[in-house]
Design a protein around this motif. Structure first.
Motif: not given
Length: 345
Positions: A202-208, A211-218, A270-275
């Motif tokens: 949830r903390n990571v999602r607040t940075r974008l 607000g879309e970051v899926d746990m599968v990425k980790f 875009g933003e998804s590439g900046t996690v």
């Protein structure tokens, strides 16, 4: 806390398989990362394939059905490789292959070496058609990879004194038993388990903004809901359903794999590439891995637990904490540190 997600990755680097329950072993969730894909380089050596260097790994879905791993290639709208009829075929890989008669070859996974089994041309040709370069599928079988640095909880235990060492030498006892007692790995990176929390996600999602970051990425194995963001940095031991569970090892330093677009098989636009960049701001908290932001914890089954089960909704508790974060000491890029399980140092 409760378990909210379970994932297994039989072929390392490919998409995760979601589970509702799983068998836990000292080497991870049963069948986790028992296969690895490698690129055959011009000099004949092998280079492992992972999302960071080969985002096209995300185009491969896998599932376990009737004792086989079924792998499908999801060709993106903008092709990465020339079209092949093999792209439409589903590859069936035996979950536990018969290794009799299979050739073997050395592979280096983060300086932890192993001599693994080559699955053969049928599998190599399918993956080669999908990746567009000479690809080899390897199986760990009965082989073992060593754990380097102090990632294993056993590495922190005090060594035997001189008297017990002399006794063992005189009697000829314990040497093989001690060796068998070592922790070891399949093709998992640095530990059998990776545990993450929804609270930190949830903390990571607040940075974008999206607000879309899926746990599968980790790419964790076990996800718990958590109570406080980043609290897991200080966990030392976890219980599972009130009994022995996991001993936490190091923090997981992240790489560009968290920026991959799973639909295109390329770095996300875009933003998804900046996690990864977003995490750089305040999550480079490991003194031993200072240039990588941290998300998640490496873990082992608690000593003495040889097999267990886990299901969604199971209770997880923090039974021991540390006042300081652990420090990374795996020699990830030191060629001099490369070794096999049998060649202990």
């Amino acid at each position: 806390m409760k378990v909210t997600a379970l994932w297994v990755y039989p072929v390392k680097g490919l998409r995760a398989i979601p589970l509702t329950s799983a068998t836990l072993t000292p080497q991870g969730i049963a069948h986790d990362r028992t296969f690895v894909l490698c690129r055959r380089k011009e000099d004949g050596s092998l280079d492992k394939l992972q999302l960071a260097g080969h985002p096209e790994c995300a185009l491969f879905g896998q599932e376990i059905v009737d004792g086989t791993i079924r792998v499908r290639y999801h060709a993106p709208e903008t092709p990465i490789v020339p079209r092949s009829p093999l792209h439409d075929e589903t590859l069936a890989i035996p979950l536990t292959p018969d290794t009799a008669g299979l050739d073997m070859e050395d592979v280096n996974v983060h300086m932890s070496m192993v001599r693994a089994y080559k699955m053969g041309s049928k599998y190599d040709e399918w993956f080669t058609a999908c990746f567009g370069f000479d690809t080899v599928l390897l199986y760990i079988g009965d082989q073992k990879r060593p754990i380097l640095g102090t990632f294993s909880p056993k590495a922190a235990k005090p060594q035997k004194g001189w008297l017990s060492s002399v006794t063992s030498y005189v009697t000829g006892s314990n040497r093989e038993e001690e060796k068998e007692g070592e922790d070891w790995l399949t093709f998992t990176d640095c530990a059998p388990y990776l545990i993450a929390t929804e609270a930190s996600l949830r903390n990571v999602r607040t940075r974008l903004e999206s607000g879309e970051v899926d746990m599968v990425k980790f790419r964790p194995n076990i996800v718990v809901d958590g109570e406080t963001q980043w609290d897991e940095d200080y966990w030392s031991e976890l219980s599972l359903n009130g009994g022995a569970g996991f001993t936490l090892s190091k923090l997981c330093g992240r790489c560009t794999s968290v920026n991959v677009d799973y639909d295109t098989g390329r770095p996300a636009a875009g933003e998804s590439g900046t996690v990864l960049k977003k995490l750089m701001a305040d999550r480079r908290v490991d003194e031993g891995h200072k240039y990588s932001p941290v998300f998640g914890r490496y873990a082992f089954l608690t000593d003495g637990v040889h097999s267990s089960s886990i299901s969604l909704g199971d209770e997880v508790g923090v039974t021991k904490r540390s006042e300081q974060r652990p420090v990374w000491d795996w020699p990830m890029k030191d060629p001099a540190a490369a070794r096999f399980y049998e060649q202990r140092v």
